[in-house]
Design a protein around this motif. Structure first.
Motif, short mmCIF file in Angstrom:
data_model
loop_
_atom_site.label_atom_id
_atom_site.label_comp_id
_atom_site.label_asym_id
_atom_site.label_seq_id
_atom_site.Cartn_x
_atom_site.Cartn_y
_atom_site.Cartn_z
N ALA A 357 8.09 5.69 68.66
CA ALA A 357 8.01 4.27 68.29
C ALA A 357 8.34 4.06 66.82
O ALA A 357 8.96 3.06 66.44
N PHE A 358 7.93 5.02 65.98
CA PHE A 358 8.25 4.91 64.56
C PHE A 358 9.76 4.90 64.35
O PHE A 358 10.28 4.20 63.46
N GLY A 359 10.49 5.65 65.17
CA GLY A 359 11.94 5.66 65.08
C GLY A 359 12.54 4.29 65.27
O GLY A 359 13.62 3.99 64.75
N GLN A 360 11.86 3.42 66.02
CA GLN A 360 12.32 2.04 66.21
C GLN A 360 11.84 1.15 65.06
O GLN A 360 12.60 0.35 64.52
N LEU A 361 10.59 1.31 64.68
CA LEU A 361 10.01 0.43 63.67
C LEU A 361 10.68 0.60 62.31
O LEU A 361 10.85 -0.37 61.57
N LYS A 362 11.08 1.82 61.98
CA LYS A 362 11.67 2.08 60.66
C LYS A 362 13.01 1.38 60.47
O LYS A 362 13.50 1.29 59.33
N ARG A 363 13.59 0.88 61.53
CA ARG A 363 14.87 0.19 61.41
C ARG A 363 14.73 -1.22 60.84
O ARG A 363 15.73 -1.84 60.49
N HIS A 364 13.51 -1.71 60.77
CA HIS A 364 13.29 -3.06 60.25
C HIS A 364 13.11 -2.96 58.73
O HIS A 364 12.00 -2.94 58.21
N ARG A 365 14.25 -2.92 58.05
CA ARG A 365 14.25 -2.56 56.64
C ARG A 365 14.00 -3.73 55.71
O ARG A 365 13.92 -3.55 54.49
N MET A 366 13.87 -4.96 56.23
CA MET A 366 13.48 -6.08 55.39
C MET A 366 11.96 -6.17 55.25
O MET A 366 11.45 -7.02 54.54
N ALA A 367 11.25 -5.30 55.92
CA ALA A 367 9.80 -5.21 55.78
C ALA A 367 9.48 -4.08 54.81
O ALA A 367 10.35 -3.31 54.42
N SER A 368 8.22 -4.02 54.39
CA SER A 368 7.75 -2.89 53.58
C SER A 368 6.99 -1.95 54.51
O SER A 368 6.00 -2.35 55.12
N LEU A 369 7.47 -0.73 54.62
CA LEU A 369 6.89 0.25 55.54
C LEU A 369 6.37 1.43 54.73
O LEU A 369 7.14 2.13 54.07
N LEU A 370 5.05 1.63 54.76
CA LEU A 370 4.41 2.71 54.02
C LEU A 370 3.83 3.68 55.04
O LEU A 370 3.02 3.28 55.88
N THR A 371 4.23 4.93 54.97
CA THR A 371 3.88 5.88 56.02
C THR A 371 2.79 6.85 55.58
O THR A 371 2.79 7.34 54.45
N GLY A 372 1.89 7.12 56.51
CA GLY A 372 0.95 8.21 56.34
C GLY A 372 1.50 9.44 57.03
O GLY A 372 2.53 9.39 57.71
N PRO A 373 0.86 10.58 56.87
CA PRO A 373 1.36 11.82 57.47
C PRO A 373 1.16 11.83 58.98
O PRO A 373 0.28 11.13 59.52
N TYR A 374 1.96 12.64 59.68
CA TYR A 374 1.68 12.90 61.09
C TYR A 374 0.34 13.62 61.18
O TYR A 374 0.03 14.48 60.36
N ASP A 375 -0.44 13.24 62.17
CA ASP A 375 -1.81 13.75 62.25
C ASP A 375 -2.18 14.01 63.70
O ASP A 375 -2.42 13.07 64.47
N PRO A 376 -2.23 15.29 64.13
CA PRO A 376 -2.61 15.60 65.51
C PRO A 376 -3.97 15.05 65.91
O PRO A 376 -4.24 14.83 67.08
N ALA A 377 -4.85 14.82 64.91
CA ALA A 377 -6.16 14.26 65.22
C ALA A 377 -6.06 12.84 65.78
O ALA A 377 -6.99 12.36 66.42
N LEU A 378 -4.93 12.19 65.55
CA LEU A 378 -4.71 10.85 66.10
C LEU A 378 -4.25 10.91 67.56
O LEU A 378 -4.05 9.86 68.19
N GLY A 379 -4.07 12.11 68.07
CA GLY A 379 -3.67 12.26 69.46
C GLY A 379 -2.18 12.11 69.65
O GLY A 379 -1.38 12.30 68.73
N TRP A 380 -1.79 11.74 70.86
CA TRP A 380 -0.37 11.59 71.18
C TRP A 380 -0.22 10.47 72.20
O TRP A 380 -1.16 10.07 72.88
N THR A 381 0.98 9.97 72.29
CA THR A 381 1.31 8.90 73.23
C THR A 381 2.01 9.50 74.44
O THR A 381 3.08 10.11 74.29
#
Length: 491
Positions: A357-381
């Motif tokens: 999903a991030f691969g899609q969201l990052k294409r919206h470059r008129m927004a400000s997108l601040l990323t945190g690290p990948y975190d296995p503790a957040l699980g998976w989709t």
């Protein structure tokens, strides 16, 4: 012996004066003389445009002069861009690059730069036949074979799930009356099976970038902690070396970029707090968003000052405010943006989402997108279809195995640990966007043809924004909904 990185950054083209192109064609197909080799550079265009404000000659004359005196044009560029600091002059020169053999993880670092254009190969068309990147960090840690074994296991799960998913989707699509159900089923099966694919899988994309942004990209990537990203920066720099020296000059890693990277947490070591939190949270917004936008619309429509318009808006009832917004939107077609006044209102989200999903969201470059690290503790989709075909145990097992390897790798080289993760693993991001950008996001990502993961996220983002500023989201919705939405405005 370590495996060489498969990365290649190839200069595919660059801007060039059309008069030079005409000379080249005449030289190729007649007895005309070709232009001097040194004149075939984007620098002459930048030099000509830089002189517009200070030279009474017409632009075609300025371009001709720059073509005839390339060294003089270069000196002019250097003085104006690097001496006087008018760096926007370098934006007139554009370059096209083929980028191949780059990992899915490294792509994210390159596409961080929003003032460039990227068209990326969809992972629906990957082959998974040795097309992976073995990062130097993993080789230096002595974990290459273990990493290869992990990739093989991830890919084997892909190939086990894929035919089951094809059968599953084909049955659904036949019932829905799809004309070519088998073909469509293969596409949807590949879309969902790819969630088990590693972030080390090779990707490729085309990039168009101006000279000013190219400098910034080179500096940032050359300072990056990942060897693959640094290799990208090095190849990018080499591709333009000598071609436009008066435009692309400061391309070495800087202390500023190294400091930023040192301050960045590339791997999350902490546990997730107890209690689940929503995947999409609206954490901040303009409480007077509607009033601000309507006042800006009124100022444009009536010629009022913004302050005066705001005072008028505060005295308006709800019905009159709604009428003004509808009037501003009624001429929109599905591809039209909201008026620029909608940029005044902003919404900030915290989103937990998969790499897919991030691969899609990052294409919206008129927004400000601040990323945190990948975190296995957040699980998976996990795609619902995977569960429907009985693949959940297999899927979960490979997710945990990938996370375990990543955790082990993180002890030695934190920045490289996400290479072991998959498209299903998750991270947190901050997404700050205007009401105008939200409408654009909604039109693309809420559409029936949008990928299901980002569609779920987009729907929740718009739902939360509507609760706070419903008038600004009157036309938000996927392309398939546009006729209904515009008709409702006309009622």
């Amino acid at each position: 012996m370590s495996d060489p990185l498969p990365l290649r950054v190839i200069l595919a083209g660059h801007s060039i004066d059309t008069s030079l192109l005409e000379q080249l064609k005449q030289a190729a197909y007649s007895d005309g003389d070709p232009p001097p080799l040194e004149s075939i550079t984007p620098e002459t265009l930048s030099a000509a445009y830089a002189r517009i404000s200070r030279n009474p000659a017409e632009i075609p004359e300025l371009r001709a002069a720059a073509r005839e005196e390339v060294e003089k044009a270069r000196k002019s560029n250097e003085n104006i861009i690097f001496g006087l600091g008018h760096a926007s002059v370098a934006e007139h020169a554009c370059f096209n690059f083929d980028v191949v053999g780059i990992s899915r993880l490294a792509v994210e670092q390159v596409e961080y730069h929003r003032l460039a254009s990227f068209t990326e190969k969809s992972q629906r068309y990957i082959k998974l036949d040795g097309d992976i990147v073995i990062p130097p960090e993993i080789e230096e840690a002595g974990m290459t074979q273990t990493f290869r074994n992990l990739i093989q296991r991830q890919n084997s799960v892909y190939f086990e799930l894929y035919p089951k998913l094809v059968d599953y989707f084909e049955l659904i699509l036949r019932e829905e009356g799809e004309e070519k159900p088998k073909r469509a089923a293969k596409s949807r099966a590949a879309e969902d099976a790819r969630y088990v694919v590693s972030l080390a899988t090779q990707a490729q994309f085309g990039m168009t970038i101006n000279a000013r942004t190219l400098e910034v990209m080179a500096r940032r990537t050359l300072a990056h902690p990942l060897a693959e990203v640094r290799a990208f920066g090095s190849q990018l720099r080499e591709a333009v070396t000598g071609l436009a020296p008066s435009l692309v000059k400061y391309v070495d890693a800087t202390q500023y970029e190294r400091h930023r990277h040192r301050q960045t947490r590339w791997w999350a070591a902490g546990a997730v707090p107890e209690g689940s939190e929503p995947d999409v949270q609206l954490v901040d917004y303009d409480e007077d968003a509607e009033q601000k936008v309507i006042a800006a619309l009124l100022a444009r429509m009536k010629g009022d000052s913004y302050t005066g318009a705001m005072n008028r808006v505060r005295e308006m009832n709800r019905e009159k405010r709604e009428r003004l917004v509808k009037e501003a939107l009624l001429a929109n077609a599905p591809w039209d943006p909201a008026p620029r006044e909608f940029e005044i209102a902003h919404f900030t989200y915290e989103i937990t989402l998969s790499a897919a999903a991030f691969g899609q969201l990052k294409r919206h470059r008129m927004a400000s997108l601040l990323t945190g690290p990948y975190d296995p503790a957040l699980g998976w989709t996990m795609p619902e279809s995977v569960n429907e075909v009985g693949g959940a145990p297999l899927f979960d097992a490979v997710m945990e195995t990938s996370a375990e390897f990543a955790r082990e790798l993180a002890h030695r080289t934190p920045a490289a640990a996400p290479y072991a993760l998959t498209n299903a693993h998750r991270r947190r991001v901050m997404f700050h966007a205007s009401a105008r950008e939200l409408q654009h996001l909604s039109r693309l990502r809420e559409d029936l043809h949008a990928q299901w993961d980002i569609r779920i996220i987009a729907k929740e983002m718009i739902r939360l924004a509507r609760q706070q500023a419903p008038l600004l989201l009157l036309l938000a919705g996927g392309k398939h909904e546009f006729d209904r939405l515009i008709n409702r405005l006309q009622e």
